[in-house]
Design a protein around this motif. Structure first.
Motif, PDB file in Angstrom:
ATOM      1  N   GLN A   1       0.808  -1.219   0.000  1.00  0.00           N
ATOM      2  CA  GLN A   1       0.000   0.000   0.000  1.00  0.00           C
ATOM      3  C   GLN A   1       0.848   1.279   0.000  1.00  0.00           C
ATOM      4  O   GLN A   1       0.324   2.375  -0.154  1.00  0.00           O
ATOM      5  N   PHE A   2       2.145   1.114   0.182  1.00  0.00           N
ATOM      6  CA  PHE A   2       3.060   2.251   0.095  1.00  0.00           C
ATOM      7  C   PHE A   2       3.377   2.466  -1.386  1.00  0.00           C
ATOM      8  O   PHE A   2       4.354   1.960  -1.930  1.00  0.00           O
ATOM      9  N   THR A   3       2.531   3.222  -2.060  1.00  0.00           N
ATOM     10  CA  THR A   3       2.574   3.264  -3.529  1.00  0.00           C
ATOM     11  C   THR A   3       3.450   4.367  -4.108  1.00  0.00           C
ATOM     12  O   THR A   3       3.976   4.219  -5.212  1.00  0.00           O
ATOM     13  N   ALA A   4       3.557   5.509  -3.398  1.00  0.00           N
ATOM     14  CA  ALA A   4       4.270   6.682  -3.934  1.00  0.00           C
ATOM     15  C   ALA A   4       3.720   7.085  -5.302  1.00  0.00           C
ATOM     16  O   ALA A   4       4.439   7.621  -6.154  1.00  0.00           O
ATOM     17  N   ARG A   5       2.431   6.837  -5.532  1.00  0.00           N
ATOM     18  CA  ARG A   5       1.821   7.040  -6.848  1.00  0.00           C
ATOM     19  C   ARG A   5       1.936   8.491  -7.324  1.00  0.00           C
ATOM     20  O   ARG A   5       2.068   8.769  -8.505  1.00  0.00           O
ATOM     21  N   PHE A   6       1.855   9.421  -6.396  1.00  0.00           N
ATOM     22  CA  PHE A   6       1.894  10.841  -6.775  1.00  0.00           C
ATOM     23  C   PHE A   6       3.219  11.501  -6.387  1.00  0.00           C
ATOM     24  O   PHE A   6       3.277  12.722  -6.237  1.00  0.00           O
ATOM     25  N   PHE A   7       4.254  10.704  -6.244  1.00  0.00           N
ATOM     26  CA  PHE A   7       5.577  11.228  -5.925  1.00  0.00           C
ATOM     27  C   PHE A   7       6.227  11.760  -7.193  1.00  0.00           C
ATOM     28  O   PHE A   7       6.540  11.006  -8.118  1.00  0.00           O
ATOM     29  N   HIS A   8       6.403  13.079  -7.235  1.00  0.00           N
ATOM     30  CA  HIS A   8       7.081  13.731  -8.351  1.00  0.00           C
ATOM     31  C   HIS A   8       8.311  14.430  -7.767  1.00  0.00           C
ATOM     32  O   HIS A   8       8.195  15.528  -7.208  1.00  0.00           O
ATOM     33  N   PRO A   9       9.468  13.818  -7.877  1.00  0.00           N
ATOM     34  CA  PRO A   9      10.654  14.351  -7.203  1.00  0.00           C
ATOM     35  C   PRO A   9      11.008  15.780  -7.573  1.00  0.00           C
ATOM     36  O   PRO A   9      11.487  16.537  -6.731  1.00  0.00           O
ATOM     37  N   ASP A  10      10.736  16.172  -8.825  1.00  0.00           N
ATOM     38  CA  ASP A  10      11.055  17.550  -9.211  1.00  0.00           C
ATOM     39  C   ASP A  10      10.160  18.555  -8.485  1.00  0.00           C
ATOM     40  O   ASP A  10      10.596  19.658  -8.153  1.00  0.00           O
ATOM     41  N   GLN A  11       8.916  18.172  -8.231  1.00  0.00           N
ATOM     42  CA  GLN A  11       8.025  19.059  -7.475  1.00  0.00           C
ATOM     43  C   GLN A  11       8.516  19.204  -6.043  1.00  0.00           C
ATOM     44  O   GLN A  11       8.491  20.303  -5.468  1.00  0.00           O
ATOM     45  N   TRP A  12       8.925  18.087  -5.449  1.00  0.00           N
ATOM     46  CA  TRP A  12       9.489  18.150  -4.103  1.00  0.00           C
ATOM     47  C   TRP A  12      10.702  19.069  -4.086  1.00  0.00           C
ATOM     48  O   TRP A  12      10.827  19.933  -3.213  1.00  0.00           O
ATOM     49  N   ALA A  13      11.604  18.850  -5.022  1.00  0.00           N
ATOM     50  CA  ALA A  13      12.851  19.618  -5.047  1.00  0.00           C
ATOM     51  C   ALA A  13      12.582  21.106  -5.261  1.00  0.00           C
ATOM     52  O   ALA A  13      13.255  21.961  -4.672  1.00  0.00           O
ATOM     53  N   ASP A  14      11.599  21.430  -6.094  1.00  0.00           N
ATOM     54  CA  ASP A  14      11.223  22.834  -6.292  1.00  0.00           C
ATOM     55  C   ASP A  14      10.746  23.453  -4.981  1.00  0.00           C
ATOM     56  O   ASP A  14      11.080  24.597  -4.651  1.00  0.00           O
ATOM     57  N   LEU A  15       9.946  22.695  -4.248  1.00  0.00           N
ATOM     58  CA  LEU A  15       9.432  23.176  -2.964  1.00  0.00           C
ATOM     59  C   LEU A  15      10.577  23.415  -1.980  1.00  0.00           C
ATOM     60  O   LEU A  15      10.622  24.450  -1.306  1.00  0.00           O
ATOM     61  N   PHE A  16      11.498  22.469  -1.891  1.00  0.00           N
ATOM     62  CA  PHE A  16      12.604  22.593  -0.945  1.00  0.00           C
ATOM     63  C   PHE A  16      13.501  23.774  -1.314  1.00  0.00           C
ATOM     64  O   PHE A  16      14.003  24.481  -0.438  1.00  0.00           O
ATOM     65  N   GLN A  17      13.678  23.980  -2.609  1.00  0.00           N
ATOM     66  CA  GLN A  17      14.474  25.122  -3.054  1.00  0.00           C
ATOM     67  C   GLN A  17      13.763  26.430  -2.713  1.00  0.00           C
ATOM     68  O   GLN A  17      14.388  27.383  -2.227  1.00  0.00           O
ATOM     69  N   ALA A  18      12.456  26.473  -2.939  1.00  0.00           N
ATOM     70  CA  ALA A  18      11.672  27.665  -2.619  1.00  0.00           C
ATOM     71  C   ALA A  18      11.649  27.932  -1.122  1.00  0.00           C
ATOM     72  O   ALA A  18      11.474  29.075  -0.692  1.00  0.00           O
ATOM     73  N   ALA A  19      11.828  26.889  -0.325  1.00  0.00           N
ATOM     74  CA  ALA A  19      11.863  27.038   1.130  1.00  0.00           C
ATOM     75  C   ALA A  19      13.184  27.634   1.613  1.00  0.00           C
ATOM     76  O   ALA A  19      13.321  27.947   2.799  1.00  0.00           O
ATOM     77  N   GLY A  20      14.151  27.763   0.708  1.00  0.00           N
ATOM     78  CA  GLY A  20      15.436  28.306   1.099  1.00  0.00           C
ATOM     79  C   GLY A  20      16.386  27.275   1.672  1.00  0.00           C
ATOM     80  O   GLY A  20      17.444  27.625   2.198  1.00  0.00           O
ATOM     81  N   ALA A  21      16.014  25.996   1.575  1.00  0.00           N
ATOM     82  CA  ALA A  21      16.880  24.940   2.101  1.00  0.00           C
ATOM     83  C   ALA A  21      18.134  24.817   1.239  1.00  0.00           C
ATOM     84  O   ALA A  21      18.075  24.973   0.022  1.00  0.00           O
ATOM     85  N   LYS A  22      19.247  24.511   1.886  1.00  0.00           N
ATOM     86  CA  LYS A  22      20.498  24.276   1.176  1.00  0.00           C
ATOM     87  C   LYS A  22      20.865  22.800   1.148  1.00  0.00           C
ATOM     88  O   LYS A  22      21.773  22.411   0.423  1.00  0.00           O
ATOM     89  N   TYR A  23      20.165  21.998   1.957  1.00  0.00           N
ATOM     90  CA  TYR A  23      20.367  20.551   1.895  1.00  0.00           C
ATOM     91  C   TYR A  23      19.074  19.843   2.258  1.00  0.00           C
ATOM     92  O   TYR A  23      18.203  20.406   2.928  1.00  0.00           O
ATOM     93  N   VAL A  24      18.944  18.617   1.755  1.00  0.00           N
ATOM     94  CA  VAL A  24      17.756  17.797   1.967  1.00  0.00           C
ATOM     95  C   VAL A  24      18.219  16.431   2.485  1.00  0.00           C
ATOM     96  O   VAL A  24      19.162  15.855   1.953  1.00  0.00           O
ATOM     97  N   VAL A  25      17.556  15.947   3.536  1.00  0.00           N
ATOM     98  CA  VAL A  25      17.895  14.640   4.104  1.00  0.00           C
ATOM     99  C   VAL A  25      16.665  13.739   4.011  1.00  0.00           C
ATOM    100  O   VAL A  25      15.612  14.050   4.571  1.00  0.00           O
ATOM    101  N   LEU A  26      16.799  12.624   3.299  1.00  0.00           N
ATOM    102  CA  LEU A  26      15.699  11.671   3.111  1.00  0.00           C
ATOM    103  C   LEU A  26      15.950  10.395   3.904  1.00  0.00           C
ATOM    104  O   LEU A  26      17.078   9.889   3.951  1.00  0.00           O
ATOM    105  N   THR A  27      14.897   9.849   4.499  1.00  0.00           N
ATOM    106  CA  THR A  27      15.018   8.551   5.148  1.00  0.00           C
ATOM    107  C   THR A  27      15.206   7.469   4.084  1.00  0.00           C
ATOM    108  O   THR A  27      14.319   7.246   3.257  1.00  0.00           O
TER     109      THR A  27
END
Length: 471
Positions: free
Chosen positions: A114-140
Protein backbone atom coordinates in the motif's frame (compact mmCIF):
# COMPACT_ATOMS: atom_id res chain seq x y z
CA UNK A 1 93.80 39.72 -8.88
CA UNK A 2 95.04 37.67 -11.79
CA UNK A 3 93.11 38.32 -14.97
CA UNK A 4 91.16 35.28 -16.22
CA UNK A 5 91.57 34.17 -19.79
CA UNK A 6 88.48 33.95 -22.02
CA UNK A 7 88.31 30.17 -21.92
CA UNK A 8 88.47 30.28 -18.08
CA UNK A 9 85.49 32.67 -18.04
CA UNK A 10 83.59 30.25 -20.25
CA UNK A 11 84.32 27.31 -17.91
CA UNK A 12 83.24 29.29 -14.87
CA UNK A 13 80.00 30.40 -16.55
CA UNK A 14 79.24 26.84 -17.62
CA UNK A 15 79.83 25.65 -14.06
CA UNK A 16 77.41 28.25 -12.66
CA UNK A 17 74.82 27.36 -15.29
CA UNK A 18 75.12 23.68 -14.40
CA UNK A 19 74.66 24.42 -10.68
CA UNK A 20 71.62 26.56 -11.49
CA UNK A 21 70.04 23.81 -13.57
CA UNK A 22 70.69 21.23 -10.84
CA UNK A 23 69.09 23.54 -8.27
CA UNK A 24 66.00 24.03 -10.41
CA UNK A 25 65.70 20.30 -10.97
CA UNK A 26 66.12 19.58 -7.26
CA UNK A 27 63.57 22.19 -6.20
CA UNK A 28 61.17 20.99 -8.88
CA UNK A 29 61.42 17.42 -7.70
CA UNK A 30 61.04 18.51 -4.07
CA UNK A 31 57.99 20.57 -4.94
CA UNK A 32 56.56 17.68 -6.91
CA UNK A 33 57.14 15.40 -3.94
CA UNK A 34 55.31 17.85 -1.67
CA UNK A 35 52.44 18.14 -4.12
CA UNK A 36 52.00 14.41 -4.49
CA UNK A 37 52.20 13.56 -0.81
CA UNK A 38 49.22 11.39 0.08
CA UNK A 39 46.46 13.07 2.08
CA UNK A 40 46.17 12.40 5.76
CA UNK A 41 44.85 8.95 6.69
CA UNK A 42 42.30 8.61 9.48
CA UNK A 43 42.61 5.54 11.68
CA UNK A 44 39.54 3.68 12.99
CA UNK A 45 39.49 5.30 16.43
CA UNK A 46 37.63 8.34 17.71
CA UNK A 47 40.73 10.39 18.50
CA UNK A 48 41.70 10.30 14.84
CA UNK A 49 38.19 10.47 13.34
CA UNK A 50 37.12 13.38 15.55
CA UNK A 51 40.13 15.38 14.37
CA UNK A 52 38.83 15.52 10.80
CA UNK A 53 37.83 19.09 9.84
CA UNK A 54 34.15 19.44 9.05
CA UNK A 55 33.63 20.23 5.34
CA UNK A 56 32.83 23.94 5.09
CA UNK A 57 29.62 23.57 3.09
CA UNK A 58 27.67 22.26 6.08
CA UNK A 59 28.27 25.23 8.36
CA UNK A 60 27.53 27.61 5.51
CA UNK A 61 24.23 25.89 4.62
CA UNK A 62 22.45 26.59 7.94
CA UNK A 63 19.01 25.33 6.84
CA UNK A 64 17.87 21.95 5.55
CA UNK A 65 14.68 19.94 5.06
CA UNK A 66 14.25 16.50 6.65
CA UNK A 67 11.87 13.97 5.03
CA UNK A 68 10.48 10.98 6.96
CA UNK A 69 8.84 8.61 4.49
CA UNK A 70 8.31 4.88 4.50
CA UNK A 71 5.83 2.06 5.12
CA UNK A 72 4.87 3.82 8.37
CA UNK A 73 3.24 6.42 6.08
CA UNK A 74 0.56 3.84 5.24
CA UNK A 75 -1.17 3.43 8.61
CA UNK A 76 -0.24 7.10 9.15
CA UNK A 77 -1.51 7.09 12.68
CA UNK A 78 0.16 7.91 15.98
CA UNK A 79 3.71 8.26 14.68
CA UNK A 80 6.37 6.66 12.51
CA UNK A 81 6.98 4.26 15.41
CA UNK A 82 3.61 2.62 14.67
CA UNK A 83 4.99 -0.93 14.34
CA UNK A 84 6.92 -0.74 17.60
CA UNK A 85 4.01 0.75 19.55
CA UNK A 86 1.68 -1.87 18.10
CA UNK A 87 3.71 -5.09 18.29
CA UNK A 88 6.78 -4.14 20.30
CA UNK A 89 5.16 -2.39 23.24
CA UNK A 90 1.65 -3.64 22.45
CA UNK A 91 0.06 -0.37 23.47
CA UNK A 92 -3.71 -0.89 23.83
CA UNK A 93 -4.72 2.07 21.68
CA UNK A 94 -2.59 0.80 18.78
CA UNK A 95 -3.96 -2.72 19.12
CA UNK A 96 -7.48 -1.30 19.16
CA UNK A 97 -6.76 0.84 16.09
CA UNK A 98 -5.61 -2.19 14.10
CA UNK A 99 -8.50 -4.32 15.35
CA UNK A 100 -11.05 -1.68 14.27
CA UNK A 101 -9.51 -0.86 10.90
CA UNK A 102 -7.91 -4.03 9.49
CA UNK A 103 -8.98 -7.67 9.04
CA UNK A 104 -7.98 -10.45 11.46
CA UNK A 105 -4.42 -11.67 11.00
CA UNK A 106 -3.29 -8.42 9.40
CA UNK A 107 0.48 -7.94 9.74
CA UNK A 108 2.73 -4.93 9.37
CA UNK A 109 4.17 -6.44 6.19
CA UNK A 110 0.71 -6.14 4.66
CA UNK A 111 1.15 -2.36 4.66
CA UNK A 112 4.07 -2.71 2.21
CA UNK A 113 2.11 -3.01 -1.05
CA UNK A 114 0.00 0.00 0.00
CA UNK A 115 3.06 2.25 0.10
CA UNK A 116 2.57 3.26 -3.53
CA UNK A 117 4.27 6.68 -3.93
CA UNK A 118 1.82 7.04 -6.85
CA UNK A 119 1.89 10.84 -6.77
CA UNK A 120 5.58 11.23 -5.92
CA UNK A 121 7.08 13.73 -8.35
CA UNK A 122 10.65 14.35 -7.20
CA UNK A 123 11.06 17.55 -9.21
CA UNK A 124 8.02 19.06 -7.47
CA UNK A 125 9.49 18.15 -4.10
CA UNK A 126 12.85 19.62 -5.05
CA UNK A 127 11.22 22.83 -6.29
CA UNK A 128 9.43 23.18 -2.96
CA UNK A 129 12.60 22.59 -0.94
CA UNK A 130 14.47 25.12 -3.05
CA UNK A 131 11.67 27.67 -2.62
CA UNK A 132 11.86 27.04 1.13
CA UNK A 133 15.44 28.31 1.10
CA UNK A 134 16.88 24.94 2.10
CA UNK A 135 20.50 24.28 1.18
CA UNK A 136 20.37 20.55 1.90
CA UNK A 137 17.76 17.80 1.97
CA UNK A 138 17.89 14.64 4.10
CA UNK A 139 15.70 11.67 3.11
CA UNK A 140 15.02 8.55 5.15
CA UNK A 141 16.56 5.67 3.23
CA UNK A 142 15.52 3.23 5.96
CA UNK A 143 13.78 3.75 9.28
CA UNK A 144 13.75 1.32 12.21
CA UNK A 145 11.11 -0.79 10.42
CA UNK A 146 13.78 -1.95 7.96
CA UNK A 147 12.00 -1.07 4.72
CA UNK A 148 14.46 0.54 2.32
CA UNK A 149 13.57 3.32 -0.10
CA UNK A 150 16.13 2.03 -2.57
CA UNK A 151 16.82 -1.44 -4.04
CA UNK A 152 19.02 -2.58 -1.17
CA UNK A 153 20.77 -5.84 -2.11
CA UNK A 154 20.29 -7.13 1.45
CA UNK A 155 16.62 -6.25 1.95
CA UNK A 156 14.94 -8.71 -0.38
CA UNK A 157 11.23 -8.01 -1.01
CA UNK A 158 11.22 -5.32 1.69
CA UNK A 159 12.34 -2.40 -0.44
CA UNK A 160 10.76 0.19 -2.72
CA UNK A 161 11.91 -1.53 -5.92
CA UNK A 162 10.53 -5.00 -5.15
CA UNK A 163 7.40 -3.84 -3.34
CA UNK A 164 5.00 -0.92 -3.29
CA UNK A 165 6.26 1.89 -5.54
CA UNK A 166 8.60 -0.34 -7.62
CA UNK A 167 10.87 2.70 -7.83
CA UNK A 168 14.24 3.83 -6.52
CA UNK A 169 12.96 6.67 -4.35
CA UNK A 170 16.37 7.59 -2.97
CA UNK A 171 17.89 7.84 -6.42
CA UNK A 172 15.04 9.80 -7.95
CA UNK A 173 14.95 12.46 -5.27
CA UNK A 174 18.74 12.72 -5.30
CA UNK A 175 18.75 13.48 -9.02
CA UNK A 176 16.06 16.16 -8.62
CA UNK A 177 17.71 17.79 -5.61
CA UNK A 178 21.13 17.97 -7.21
CA UNK A 179 19.76 19.52 -10.39
CA UNK A 180 18.96 22.50 -8.16
CA UNK A 181 22.44 22.58 -6.59
CA UNK A 182 21.15 21.46 -3.21
CA UNK A 183 23.18 19.07 -1.06
CA UNK A 184 21.74 15.59 -0.56
CA UNK A 185 21.79 13.75 2.75
CA UNK A 186 20.70 10.21 3.58
CA UNK A 187 19.14 9.19 6.89
CA UNK A 188 19.85 5.56 7.80
CA UNK A 189 18.83 3.57 10.85
CA UNK A 190 21.51 1.24 12.20
CA UNK A 191 19.01 -1.04 13.93
CA UNK A 192 15.80 -2.76 12.79
CA UNK A 193 13.29 -3.51 15.52
CA UNK A 194 12.23 -6.99 14.45
CA UNK A 195 14.98 -8.29 12.17
CA UNK A 196 15.80 -11.88 13.29
CA UNK A 197 19.56 -11.33 13.13
CA UNK A 198 19.32 -8.15 15.18
CA UNK A 199 17.16 -9.90 17.76
CA UNK A 200 19.73 -12.72 17.88
CA UNK A 201 22.58 -10.29 18.50
CA UNK A 202 20.48 -8.55 21.12
CA UNK A 203 19.81 -11.87 22.85
CA UNK A 204 23.57 -12.51 22.83
CA UNK A 205 24.18 -9.22 24.61
CA UNK A 206 25.58 -7.75 21.37
CA UNK A 207 28.62 -10.02 21.67
CA UNK A 208 27.85 -11.27 18.15
CA UNK A 209 27.57 -9.10 15.03
CA UNK A 210 25.42 -11.16 12.69
CA UNK A 211 23.11 -8.25 11.88
CA UNK A 212 25.92 -5.74 11.41
CA UNK A 213 27.78 -8.00 8.97
CA UNK A 214 24.74 -9.11 6.99
CA UNK A 215 22.63 -5.94 6.96
CA UNK A 216 23.84 -2.65 8.46
CA UNK A 217 27.29 -2.35 6.95
CA UNK A 218 26.46 -3.72 3.47
CA UNK A 219 23.68 -1.13 3.25
CA UNK A 220 25.85 1.78 4.36
CA UNK A 221 28.59 0.91 1.88
CA UNK A 222 25.98 0.48 -0.86
CA UNK A 223 24.36 3.86 -0.13
CA UNK A 224 27.70 5.65 -0.26
CA UNK A 225 29.00 4.04 -3.44
CA UNK A 226 25.65 4.18 -5.23
CA UNK A 227 24.40 7.67 -4.34
CA UNK A 228 27.53 9.52 -3.15
CA UNK A 229 25.72 11.46 -0.43
CA UNK A 230 26.91 14.79 0.95
CA UNK A 231 25.67 13.81 4.41
CA UNK A 232 24.95 10.60 6.32
CA UNK A 233 22.40 11.09 9.08
CA UNK A 234 22.83 8.00 11.24
CA UNK A 235 20.21 6.92 13.81
CA UNK A 236 19.10 3.87 15.78
CA UNK A 237 22.31 3.69 17.82
CA UNK A 238 20.96 3.70 21.35
CA UNK A 239 20.88 0.01 22.28
CA UNK A 240 24.55 -0.83 21.76
CA UNK A 241 28.02 0.80 21.60
CA UNK A 242 29.88 1.83 18.48
CA UNK A 243 32.10 -1.27 18.76
CA UNK A 244 29.08 -3.46 17.99
CA UNK A 245 28.23 -1.39 14.92
CA UNK A 246 31.83 -1.28 13.60
CA UNK A 247 31.26 2.46 13.26
CA UNK A 248 34.88 3.59 13.41
CA UNK A 249 35.90 1.13 10.68
CA UNK A 250 33.16 2.42 8.41
CA UNK A 251 33.97 6.07 9.11
CA UNK A 252 37.69 5.58 8.48
CA UNK A 253 36.83 4.12 5.07
CA UNK A 254 34.36 6.95 4.47
CA UNK A 255 36.96 9.62 5.26
CA UNK A 256 39.92 7.91 3.54
CA UNK A 257 38.79 5.93 0.51
CA UNK A 258 35.12 6.49 -0.28
CA UNK A 259 34.01 8.48 -3.35
CA UNK A 260 32.79 11.25 -1.01
CA UNK A 261 35.78 11.36 1.34
CA UNK A 262 36.42 15.09 0.88
CA UNK A 263 32.86 16.42 1.08
CA UNK A 264 30.81 14.05 3.26
CA UNK A 265 29.47 15.14 6.62
CA UNK A 266 28.17 12.80 9.34
CA UNK A 267 26.34 13.29 12.63
CA UNK A 268 27.04 11.75 16.04
CA UNK A 269 24.70 8.74 16.25
CA UNK A 270 27.14 5.87 15.78
CA UNK A 271 26.67 4.03 19.09
CA UNK A 272 25.05 4.59 22.47
CA UNK A 273 28.28 6.25 23.66
CA UNK A 274 28.54 8.70 20.76
CA UNK A 275 25.81 11.41 20.82
CA UNK A 276 27.30 14.77 21.80
CA UNK A 277 30.78 13.17 21.99
CA UNK A 278 31.89 11.61 18.71
CA UNK A 279 31.19 12.08 15.01
CA UNK A 280 31.20 14.99 12.59
CA UNK A 281 28.63 17.44 13.95
CA UNK A 282 26.41 16.83 16.98
CA UNK A 283 22.66 16.20 17.12
CA UNK A 284 22.89 15.13 20.78
CA UNK A 285 19.17 14.30 20.89
CA UNK A 286 16.02 15.06 18.93
CA UNK A 287 15.07 18.73 19.10
CA UNK A 288 18.30 19.53 20.97
CA UNK A 289 18.37 23.22 21.92
CA UNK A 290 21.42 24.43 23.90
CA UNK A 291 21.17 27.42 26.22
CA UNK A 292 24.55 28.85 25.29
CA UNK A 293 27.06 28.69 22.44
CA UNK A 294 28.42 25.11 22.13
CA UNK A 295 32.09 24.56 21.35
CA UNK A 296 31.28 22.06 18.58
CA UNK A 297 29.27 22.34 15.38
CA UNK A 298 25.72 21.09 15.96
CA UNK A 299 22.33 20.73 14.32
CA UNK A 300 18.82 21.02 15.67
CA UNK A 301 16.40 18.60 14.02
CA UNK A 302 12.74 19.23 14.61
CA UNK A 303 9.40 18.54 12.93
CA UNK A 304 6.61 20.83 11.77
CA UNK A 305 4.23 18.28 13.32
CA UNK A 306 5.20 18.49 17.00
CA UNK A 307 3.89 14.98 17.71
CA UNK A 308 5.45 12.97 14.89
CA UNK A 309 8.12 12.84 12.20
CA UNK A 310 6.11 10.74 9.75
CA UNK A 311 2.79 11.81 8.26
CA UNK A 312 -0.25 10.92 10.38
CA UNK A 313 -3.92 11.21 9.67
CA UNK A 314 -4.75 12.12 13.28
CA UNK A 315 -2.72 15.35 13.04
CA UNK A 316 -4.54 18.51 14.13
CA UNK A 317 -3.78 22.20 13.63
CA UNK A 318 -2.83 22.58 17.30
CA UNK A 319 -0.01 20.09 16.73
CA UNK A 320 1.54 22.16 13.92
CA UNK A 321 4.31 24.68 14.51
CA UNK A 322 3.31 28.12 13.32
CA UNK A 323 5.50 30.30 11.10
CA UNK A 324 6.83 32.52 13.87
CA UNK A 325 7.78 29.49 16.00
CA UNK A 326 9.74 27.95 13.14
CA UNK A 327 11.57 31.15 12.18
CA UNK A 328 12.31 31.96 15.82
CA UNK A 329 13.89 28.53 16.28
CA UNK A 330 15.85 28.93 13.06
CA UNK A 331 17.24 32.28 14.21
CA UNK A 332 18.16 31.07 17.69
CA UNK A 333 19.80 27.94 16.29
CA UNK A 334 21.95 29.84 13.81
CA UNK A 335 22.85 32.48 16.39
CA UNK A 336 24.22 29.69 18.59
CA UNK A 337 26.26 28.24 15.72
CA UNK A 338 23.89 25.44 14.72
CA UNK A 339 22.10 24.25 11.60
CA UNK A 340 18.31 23.93 11.51
CA UNK A 341 16.86 20.76 9.95
CA UNK A 342 13.09 21.03 9.60
CA UNK A 343 11.09 17.84 9.02
CA UNK A 344 8.01 17.02 6.98
CA UNK A 345 6.24 13.69 6.48
CA UNK A 346 4.74 12.96 3.03
CA UNK A 347 1.73 10.66 2.58
CA UNK A 348 2.00 7.07 1.35
CA UNK A 349 1.17 8.43 -2.13
CA UNK A 350 4.05 10.88 -2.08
CA UNK A 351 2.03 14.03 -1.46
CA UNK A 352 3.25 16.82 0.82
CA UNK A 353 0.26 18.23 2.69
CA UNK A 354 -0.59 21.91 1.98
CA UNK A 355 0.00 22.85 5.64
CA UNK A 356 3.60 21.60 5.35
CA UNK A 357 4.05 23.35 2.01
CA UNK A 358 2.73 26.58 3.51
CA UNK A 359 5.19 26.45 6.41
CA UNK A 360 8.16 25.69 4.17
CA UNK A 361 7.27 28.50 1.76
CA UNK A 362 6.93 30.91 4.69
CA UNK A 363 10.49 30.10 5.72
CA UNK A 364 11.63 30.62 2.14
CA UNK A 365 9.89 33.99 1.94
CA UNK A 366 11.57 35.10 5.16
CA UNK A 367 14.98 33.88 4.02
CA UNK A 368 14.61 35.71 0.69
CA UNK A 369 14.86 38.93 2.73
CA UNK A 370 16.82 37.86 5.79
CA UNK A 371 19.05 35.12 4.38
CA UNK A 372 22.03 37.48 4.38
CA UNK A 373 22.02 37.22 8.19
CA UNK A 374 21.71 33.42 8.12
CA UNK A 375 23.61 31.72 5.31
CA UNK A 376 27.38 31.44 5.87
CA UNK A 377 27.06 33.54 9.03
CA UNK A 378 29.05 33.04 12.23
CA UNK A 379 28.13 33.45 15.88
CA UNK A 380 29.01 36.93 17.14
CA UNK A 381 30.78 37.64 20.45
CA UNK A 382 27.30 38.07 21.96
CA UNK A 383 24.53 35.72 20.85
CA UNK A 384 21.54 37.32 22.58
CA UNK A 385 20.69 40.71 24.03
CA UNK A 386 20.60 40.61 27.82
CA UNK A 387 17.23 42.27 28.21
CA UNK A 388 13.55 41.43 28.05
CA UNK A 389 13.34 41.80 24.28
CA UNK A 390 14.26 38.77 22.15
CA UNK A 391 17.16 39.96 20.00
CA UNK A 392 19.62 37.47 18.53
CA UNK A 393 22.92 38.23 16.80
CA UNK A 394 24.82 36.72 13.89
CA UNK A 395 27.83 38.06 12.01
CA UNK A 396 29.47 37.84 8.61
CA UNK A 397 32.76 39.51 7.81
CA UNK A 398 32.62 43.03 9.25
CA UNK A 399 28.83 43.07 9.52
CA UNK A 400 26.77 42.27 12.62
CA UNK A 401 23.10 41.37 12.33
CA UNK A 402 20.57 41.93 15.10
CA UNK A 403 17.40 39.92 14.53
CA UNK A 404 14.57 41.02 16.79
CA UNK A 405 11.40 39.01 17.38
CA UNK A 406 9.13 41.74 18.75
CA UNK A 407 8.57 45.16 17.24
CA UNK A 408 9.07 47.75 20.01
CA UNK A 409 5.96 49.76 20.80
CA UNK A 410 7.76 53.09 20.64
CA UNK A 411 9.43 52.18 17.34
CA UNK A 412 12.92 52.37 18.85
CA UNK A 413 15.07 49.25 19.03
CA UNK A 414 17.47 49.17 21.99
CA UNK A 415 20.72 47.29 21.40
CA UNK A 416 23.08 47.24 24.38
CA UNK A 417 25.77 44.84 23.14
CA UNK A 418 27.26 46.66 20.11
CA UNK A 419 29.95 49.30 20.70
CA UNK A 420 29.68 52.13 18.21
CA UNK A 421 32.53 53.82 16.34
CA UNK A 422 32.89 56.85 14.10
CA UNK A 423 32.04 54.65 11.09
CA UNK A 424 28.92 52.96 12.47
CA UNK A 425 26.09 52.54 9.96
CA UNK A 426 22.68 50.93 10.52
CA UNK A 427 20.37 49.55 7.85
CA UNK A 428 17.45 47.12 7.80
CA UNK A 429 17.30 44.13 5.49
CA UNK A 430 14.58 44.65 2.91
CA UNK A 431 14.48 48.43 3.47
CA UNK A 432 16.41 50.94 1.37
CA UNK A 433 18.53 53.61 2.97
CA UNK A 434 20.14 53.98 6.40
CA UNK A 435 18.29 54.10 9.70
CA UNK A 436 18.78 56.90 12.21
CA UNK A 437 20.38 55.93 15.51
CA UNK A 438 21.83 57.47 18.65
CA UNK A 439 24.03 56.20 21.44
CA UNK A 440 22.08 55.00 24.49
CA UNK A 441 22.58 56.36 27.99
CA UNK A 442 24.52 53.22 28.91
CA UNK A 443 26.17 52.83 25.52
CA UNK A 444 24.93 50.66 22.70
CA UNK A 445 22.46 51.97 20.16
CA UNK A 446 18.94 53.30 20.00
CA UNK A 447 17.75 52.55 16.47
CA UNK A 448 14.77 54.43 15.03
CA UNK A 449 12.81 51.88 13.03
CA UNK A 450 10.74 52.70 9.91
CA UNK A 451 7.34 54.08 10.83
CA UNK A 452 5.41 51.96 8.39
CA UNK A 453 2.24 49.96 8.61
CA UNK A 454 2.99 46.28 9.40
CA UNK A 455 1.81 45.27 5.93
CA UNK A 456 4.47 47.49 4.35
CA UNK A 457 7.37 45.88 6.20
CA UNK A 458 9.55 43.40 4.28
CA UNK A 459 8.74 40.49 6.64
CA UNK A 460 5.95 39.83 9.13
CA UNK A 461 8.19 38.86 12.05
CA UNK A 462 11.86 38.47 12.96
CA UNK A 463 13.16 41.71 11.41
CA UNK A 464 16.88 42.18 10.85
CA UNK A 465 19.00 45.27 11.48
CA UNK A 466 22.45 45.25 9.89
CA UNK A 467 25.27 47.01 11.71
CA UNK A 468 28.63 47.93 10.23
CA UNK A 469 31.44 49.75 11.98
CA UNK A 470 30.65 48.33 15.43
CA UNK A 471 32.72 46.32 17.88
Amino acid sequence: MRELRPWQWAVRAARHLLLLLLSVLFLGEAGSTLRTQPPRRYTPDWQSLDSRPLPAWFDEAKFGVFVHWGVFSVPAWGSEWFWWHWQGERLPRYELFVHENYPPGFSYADFGPQFTARFFHPDQWADLFQAAGAKYVVLTTKHHEGFTNWPSPVSWNWNSQDLGPHRDLVGELGTAVRKRNLRYGLYHSLLEWFHPLYLLDKKNGFKTQNFVSAKTMPELYDLVTRYKPDLIWSDGEWESPDTYWNSTEFLSWLYNDSPVKDKVVVNDRWGQNCPCHHGGYYNCQDKFKPESLPDHKWEMCTSIDKMSWGYRRDMTVSHIMNESEIISELVQTVSLGGNYLLNIGPTKDGLIMPIFQERLLAVGKWLSISGEAIYASRPWRVQKENNTKAVWYTSKGLAVYAIFMHWPENGVLTLEAPITTSTTKVTMLGVQGPLKWTVGLKGGLLVSLPRWAPSALPVEFAWTVKLTGVK
